[in-house]
Write a protein that holds these residues in place. Structure first.
Motif, PDB file in Angstrom:
ATOM      1  N   GLU A  27       0.941  -1.228   0.006  1.00  0.00           N
ATOM      2  CA  GLU A  27      -0.014  -0.139  -0.092  1.00  0.00           C
ATOM      3  C   GLU A  27       0.839   1.237   0.001  1.00  0.00           C
ATOM      4  OE1 GLU A  27      -3.649   2.006  -0.196  1.00  0.00           O
ATOM      5  OE2 GLU A  27      -3.224  -0.281   0.349  1.00  0.00           O
ATOM      6  N   ARG A  28       0.634   2.091  -0.774  1.00  0.00           N
ATOM      7  CA  ARG A  28       1.358   3.385  -0.964  1.00  0.00           C
ATOM      8  C   ARG A  28       0.617   4.580  -0.200  1.00  0.00           C
ATOM      9  NH1 ARG A  28       5.411   6.039  -3.321  1.00  0.00           N
ATOM     10  NH2 ARG A  28       5.241   8.155  -3.766  1.00  0.00           N
ATOM     11  N   ILE A  29       1.287   5.322   0.975  1.00  0.00           N
ATOM     12  CA  ILE A  29       0.500   6.342   1.474  1.00  0.00           C
ATOM     13  C   ILE A  29       0.695   7.540   0.880  1.00  0.00           C
ATOM     14  CG2 ILE A  29       0.467   7.465   3.730  1.00  0.00           C
ATOM     15  CD1 ILE A  29       0.142   4.501   3.824  1.00  0.00           C
ATOM     16  N   ASP A  30      -0.283   8.302   0.346  1.00  0.00           N
ATOM     17  CA  ASP A  30      -0.476   9.417  -0.178  1.00  0.00           C
ATOM     18  C   ASP A  30       0.130  10.373   0.576  1.00  0.00           C
ATOM     19  OD1 ASP A  30      -1.431   7.874  -2.484  1.00  0.00           O
ATOM     20  OD2 ASP A  30      -3.533   8.514  -1.810  1.00  0.00           O
ATOM     21  N   ALA A  31       0.619  11.677  -0.234  1.00  0.00           N
ATOM     22  CA  ALA A  31       1.029  13.028   0.505  1.00  0.00           C
ATOM     23  C   ALA A  31      -0.368  13.518   1.341  1.00  0.00           C
ATOM     24  CB  ALA A  31       1.461  13.944  -0.653  1.00  0.00           C
ATOM     25  N   HIS A  33      -1.182  12.471   4.126  1.00  0.00           N
ATOM     26  CA  HIS A  33      -1.593  11.409   4.955  1.00  0.00           C
ATOM     27  C   HIS A  33      -0.613  10.661   5.745  1.00  0.00           C
ATOM     28  CE1 HIS A  33      -4.721  11.533   1.671  1.00  0.00           C
ATOM     29  NE2 HIS A  33      -5.393  11.115   2.362  1.00  0.00           N
ATOM     30  N   THR A  54       5.160   5.158   6.430  1.00  0.00           N
ATOM     31  CA  THR A  54       5.099   6.176   5.361  1.00  0.00           C
ATOM     32  C   THR A  54       5.483   5.632   4.022  1.00  0.00           C
ATOM     33  OG1 THR A  54       7.358   7.132   6.001  1.00  0.00           O
ATOM     34  CG2 THR A  54       5.521   7.993   6.759  1.00  0.00           C
ATOM     35  N   ARG A  56       5.560   3.496   0.534  1.00  0.00           N
ATOM     36  CA  ARG A  56       5.155   2.358   0.427  1.00  0.00           C
ATOM     37  C   ARG A  56       5.320   0.971   1.400  1.00  0.00           C
ATOM     38  NH1 ARG A  56       2.655   0.203  -3.830  1.00  0.00           N
ATOM     39  NH2 ARG A  56       3.318   1.974  -5.122  1.00  0.00           N
ATOM     40  N   GLU A  68      -5.089   4.784   5.930  1.00  0.00           N
ATOM     41  CA  GLU A  68      -4.650   6.226   5.706  1.00  0.00           C
ATOM     42  C   GLU A  68      -5.414   7.251   6.529  1.00  0.00           C
ATOM     43  OE1 GLU A  68      -2.600   6.944   1.318  1.00  0.00           O
ATOM     44  OE2 GLU A  68      -4.572   5.996   1.433  1.00  0.00           O
TER      45      GLU A  68
END
Length: 264
Positions: A27-31, A33, A54, A56, A68
Motif C-alpha cells: 500500500e502506498r501512503i499518499d501525500a 496522509h 510512510t 510504500r 490512511e
C-alpha cells in the motif's frame, strides 16, 4: 508436452501469483496522509498493534491492515443542536469546525477510538463538542451572552482548542452559528426599529428646525426691506406734498428744501 513450455507456463504462473500478491500486500501512503499499520491478529494485538508508516508499505493482508489518516485541514459542519443559558433561555448552535490531525498523533487517535478519522470527526466527537458549549453557556445569562458575545465566543474557542488538542487535533477555525431565542430576536428587532424611528424623527426635527431658521432669516430680511421702503416712501410723500403746496417762490426765511439748494 515440451518440458520448456511447461517450465515457461509454470514460471509465468508463479510470476503472476507474485504480482497479484504484491498488489494485495503493498500500500502506498499518499501525500497529506499518515499511514497506520494495524495488527488485527497475533500476540501483538492490543499492545503495540498500531505503527506509524510512510511511503510504500508491505504487509500481510491476512493479519494486518493499513489505514490512511488525512493530515490536511478538514472542515466539518455539524448538525444544529439546542443548549440552555444560565437563566434557562434556549439557544440554537450550528457549529462549523476546521481542524487537522496533529502530525504523528494518528496512532493515538486510532488506538483510542478504533475508527476511521472521518467517523471520529463526524460522529464520535459530537457529544464532546456539545458538552463544551453546554459548559460555557451555563456560565452566562441571556443578557450577558448578548452584551458579552466576544468573551463568550473566546471561552468556547479556548475550551474547544484544549479539548481537541488532548484528542490529537489542532483547531484551525470555529464558527458557532448561534441563533437567539425567538422572544429575544423579536425584542432586539423591536429595539433596533425604535432606535431607527427615533433617529428618523430626530433627523426630521433637524430638517424642520433648519427650515424654520431659514424662514426666520427670510422674514427678518423681508421686514428690513419693508422698513426701508416705508422710510423711503415717507420721504417721497413729504417732498410731493411740499411741491404741491409750493407757490413757485423761494422761501425768504428758514432753510430751503435740500433739492432746491443747488439752484439758489
Amino acid at each position: 508436452m515440451n518440458k520448456n513450455l511447461i517450465k515457461l507456463i509454470a514460471g509465468g504462473t508463479v510470476a503472476f501469483v507474485l504480482f497479484i500478491a504484491a498488489l494485495l500486500c503493498t500500500e502506498r501512503i499518499d501525500a497529506g496522509h499518515e499511514g497506520l499499520l494495524v495488527k488485527m491478529y497475533g500476540s501483538d494485538k492490543g499492545v503495540q498493534d498500531v505503527a506509524l508508516v510512510t511511503g510504500r508499505v508491505w504487509y500481510n493482508p491476512l493479519t494486518e491492515q493499513v489505514f490512511e489518516i488525512p493530515t490536511y485541514v478538514q472542515t466539518v459542519n455539524y448538525e444544529a443542536f439546542t443548549v440552555n443559558a444560565k437563566d434557562g433561555s434556549v439557544f440554537s448552535v450550528d457549529p462549523t469546525i476546521s481542524l487537522k490531525v496533529i502530525d504523528g498523533q494518528s496512532p493515538k487517535i486510532f488506538k483510542k477510538y478504533r475508527r476511521g478519522i472521518n467517523e471520529v470527526l463526524q460522529n464520535t466527537l459530537v457529544n464532546h463538542i456539545k458538552d463544551v458549549y453546554r459548559i460555557e453557556f451555563n456560565k452566562y445569562t441571556t443578557d450577558q451572552i448578548i452584551s458579552s458575545r466576544e468573551a463568550f465566543e473566546n471561552g468556547v474557542q479556548d475550551k474547544m482548542n484544549s479539548f481537541l488538542k488532548k484528542e490529537g487535533f489542532i483547531l484551525e477555525q470555529l464558527t458557532s452559528g448561534i441563533q437567539y431565542p425567538e422572544a429575544i430576536t423579536k425584542a432586539i428587532n423591536a429595539k433596533n426599529a425604535a432606535i431607527q424611528e427615533a433617529q428618523r424623527v430626530e433627523n426630521e426635527l433637524k430638517v424642520a428646525e433648519a427650515n424654520a431658521k431659514k424662514l426666520l432669516v427670510q422674514a427678518e430680511a423681508e421686514a428690513r426691506a419693508n422698513e426701508l421702503r416705508k422710510v423711503s416712501l415717507n420721504q417721497l410723500l413729504i417732498q410731493q406734498q411740499f411741491i404741491e403746496k409750493w407757490d413757485g417762490k423761494t422761501a425768504i426765511y428758514g432753510n430751503s428744501p435740500s433739492f432746491f439748494k443747488a439752484v439758489n
